[in-house]
Structures are given as C-alpha cells and as structure tokens.
Design an enzyme around this catalytic site. Structure first.
Site, PDB file in Angstrom:
ATOM      1  N   HIS A   1      -1.570 -45.118  17.675  1.00 61.02           N
ATOM      2  CA  HIS A   1      -2.644 -44.998  19.030  1.00 61.02           C
ATOM      3  C   HIS A   1      -3.772 -44.514  18.723  1.00 61.02           C
ATOM      4  CE1 HIS A   1      -2.641 -44.052  23.540  1.00 61.02           C
ATOM      5  NE2 HIS A   1      -2.049 -45.177  23.498  1.00 61.02           N
TER       6      HIS A   1
ATOM      7  N   HIS B   1      -1.364 -57.484  23.545  1.00 63.37           N
ATOM      8  CA  HIS B   1      -1.331 -56.172  24.175  1.00 63.37           C
ATOM      9  C   HIS B   1      -1.161 -56.277  25.746  1.00 63.37           C
ATOM     10  CE1 HIS B   1      -3.095 -51.890  25.611  1.00 63.37           C
ATOM     11  NE2 HIS B   1      -2.203 -51.637  24.842  1.00 63.37           N
TER      12      HIS B   1
END
Length: 381
Positions: free
Chosen positions: A184, A284
């Site tokens: 992340h 994504h």
C-alpha cells in the site's frame, strides 16, 4: 445523436456516479472519483463536460484527446479520474446505441469469465486466517490483504514478524490459495527489501505497491531480493506514466484503475502496451458497480489480464455495497472464483437511478485516515 446534459451523484460509501444524457433518450453511466477527493473530481467533471454538450457521443477517441490535450496542463489523479468517468459513460452510450456490450466494440472477447479476488482484513488486518477460510468456502481462489500498518524508513523487525504471522495464517488455509499482499505504499525501500525477502517462502501471487509509484526505481533492487511477482500501478494515470515502468522491466503485473487512469479508452491501451513487455494485468478496482463493469469489459478483451479486483464486502462498504445500486445484482455472478463477463449492451449493467438519487441526498464526505508514526511524523496510509 447529441449530448444534451449530465448529472453527478455523490453516493455512499465513497463513490461518485456520472450520468450523461442524449437527445435520443439513451444515457451512459461512469464512475469518476478519487477516493477522498470526490468533490474535487466532481468540479473537474463539470469543467470537462462543458465542451461536450451538443457533441456526438460516438466520437470517443476525439473527445478523449480533446479532454486530455485541450487543457494544456494534463494528467494526474483528478483530471484523469474525471476523464475516466466521462469516457466510461460515452462507451456505455455507444454500446447501448449499437445494442452490443463494450467488449464487442473493442475487438471481442478472449475469455468468457474473469478470475476475481476478494479483500480480507482491513486497513489494520487481524484475524485474516478466518477471513481467508470464509472466502475459500465461498468459492474464491484468491484473496488480497494489507501487509503492514505504519512503517518507518527503517523500522523494527517486530513489525516484519507481525506481517509474516498474518500471511502464515492465510497460507495455512490452503497451499494453493492465491495471496496478494498489499504494501500500500506504506513501506519505504529499506524495509521493503527486508519484507519482500522474508515473504518469499509463502509463495505469494504478488506483492503490491512495495514502494510508492514515485519511487519505482527502487523496484530494481526489490526484484533482486526476491522472486515474488511485483504488482504496481494503481497510482499511475496514463500510458506515459506506465511507459518507463514497462521499459525498466521490474514490474510483473500492472494495476491501472479504470476510474483513475483515463477510463476504458486509456486502460485498453495501457494493458496492450504491457502485453508487448510480457507483463500481466490485474486492474485495480476497490470502487463501485460502474467501475467494476468497465473493468470486466476491458478484461474480456485483454489476453494478459489474469485477475480482477472487486469490492463486494470490502471494509469500506459499511453503508452501501456495490450491488445495492443495480436493478439486477445477478449481473455480477461469482462462480468458483470467476465472474461472468456482462453481455448486456454498453457496460452491461442497469443502474437503479431512483435509489441512486435517494442515496445521493445523503451523500458522503469520505476521507482516508491520517496515520502517524510513534514519533509524531505523518505515516503513509
């Protein structure tokens, strides 16, 4: 056919929907949003749409080029996300006008179904082993989890061991479950090397965003430390952003977001570029139903797309989930870890506009949390 108007709906949990209207009664839907910056993208969509009123919606490539090049300053998350949602809606109109799904307009399908993965845990993942077991019981063959919490440039191996313990709990559920571990962008290069090396025995599907996209040069060194496939790209917004990443050759999987990286038009090009470098794609998509439908339409046409993120039940979706806004939720059917490619015209989904309006009256003002390290310095979220 001419574009006559548009409407924007800011709906829970953290999404922005766009409806483009035409003089023939056909409408198209898009999902232009940056998580935590919905109002900013809302304003950008309004500015870009000014030039589209009265135009033929079918000229999608020309509209894309004008929106991208016509403002002099270009690129970045806000402008490309606004452009992305408009682009999705234009493709939706064109597919409906011709009576075919968008994938037929992109050359047709190379697959009938698309493998999907499910999120487990949350921003601070706990009990991920039980969550992984639950997803296995639901038929999923792959999951993704956040790897670590806050991590300094050089940090304690206590945090590394905590990551390893969580991943071990997930791996214990099945020797062949696909596991993605999302760094992340929370991890800086010194610790990313350590963490990637330590995770190697767990035979992961990929590690995601081991460093922030602005530090992609560090992928070279991380790739030398481990053999786990490296995935990145959710915070990259055009084919020009991806160009150097692909040339450098240290990413194995790209993850463009169809609501951030210029929409269907641009992401089809980005994923095709990656195919020329023998790089896989896993778009994504932690967003809503319009974004997912757009992903599946592009996935259907891309040989190197191998798995799709989807947000059903994700930890952000506490007030609404992505099926809530659909007339027919069964369009997203997951069977043994695969989603069926929608075959209806356009995006292949039917938005429940009455419910969208109802929820837009409530709206949202979602922002990501601000994390801090023990010394008080701001940490990556």
């Amino acid at each position: 056919m001419k574009i006559t108007g548009f409407k924007l709906y800011q709906v829970p949990p953290r999404w922005l929907f766009l409806k483009i209207e035409t003089d023939e009664g056909l409408v198209g839907w898009g999902e232009p949003v940056v998580e935590g910056r919905a109002a900013t993208v809302h304003a950008a969509v309004q500015e870009l749409m000014e030039n589209l009123i009265g135009k033929d919606p079918a000229n999608i490539e020309d509209h894309w080029q004008v929106m991208y090049r016509g403002g002099f300053y270009r690129g970045g998350p806000i402008l490309m996300s606004a452009l992305a949602g408009i682009d999705q809606a234009l493709w939706d109109i064109k597919g409906k006008f011709l009576g075919v799904p968008i994938h037929q307009l992109l050359g047709g399908k190379v697959r009938d179904t698309m493998r999907v993965y499910s999120w487990i845990g949350g921003d601070r993942p706990e009990h991920v082993g039980a969550a992984a077991q639950d997803m296995l019981a639901k038929g999923f063959t792959a999951v993704k989890m956040n790897g670590t919490e806050e991590m300094g440039y050089v940090d304690s191996h206590l945090k590394v061991d905590a990551v390893l313990a969580r991943v071990a709990a997930v791996r214990a559920t099945s020797p062949y479950l696909g596991i993605g571990v999302d760094f992340h962008g929370r991890v800086h290069k010194p610790m990313a090397k350590v963490l990637a090396k330590e995770l190697e025995p767990f035979k992961l599907m990929f590690i995601e965003e081991p460093v922030l996209a602005e530090n992609n040069e560090a992928l070279r060194e991380i790739a030398r430390h481990c053999s786990i496939p490296i995935a990145t790209g959710e915070r990259m917004f055009s084919r020009w952003d991806f160009k150097k990443l692909l040339i450098d050759g240290y990413a194995d999987i790209i993850q463009p977001d169809l609501s951030h990286a210029g929409g269907i038009t641009e992401c089809k090009k980005i994923i095709s570029m990656a195919e020329a470098f023998d790089v896989a794609a896993a778009p994504h998509c932690p967003l809503g139903p319009i974004a997912l439908a757009a992903c599946l339409q592009v996935d259907a046409t891309c040989h190197n797309a191998f798995i799709q993120e989807q947000s059903l039940g994700i930890h952000y979706n506490t007030t609404n989930d992505l099926l809530d806004y659909l007339v027919d939720p069964s369009v997203f059917r997951y069977d043994n870890g695969y989603a069926t490619i929608p075959e209806g015209p356009g995006l292949g989904i039917d938005i429940n506009e009455a419910y969208v309006q109802q929820r837009a009256a409530i709206g949202h003002n979602w922002h990501n949390p601000i994390w801090r390290n023990p010394d008080g310095s701001v940490a990556e979220w």
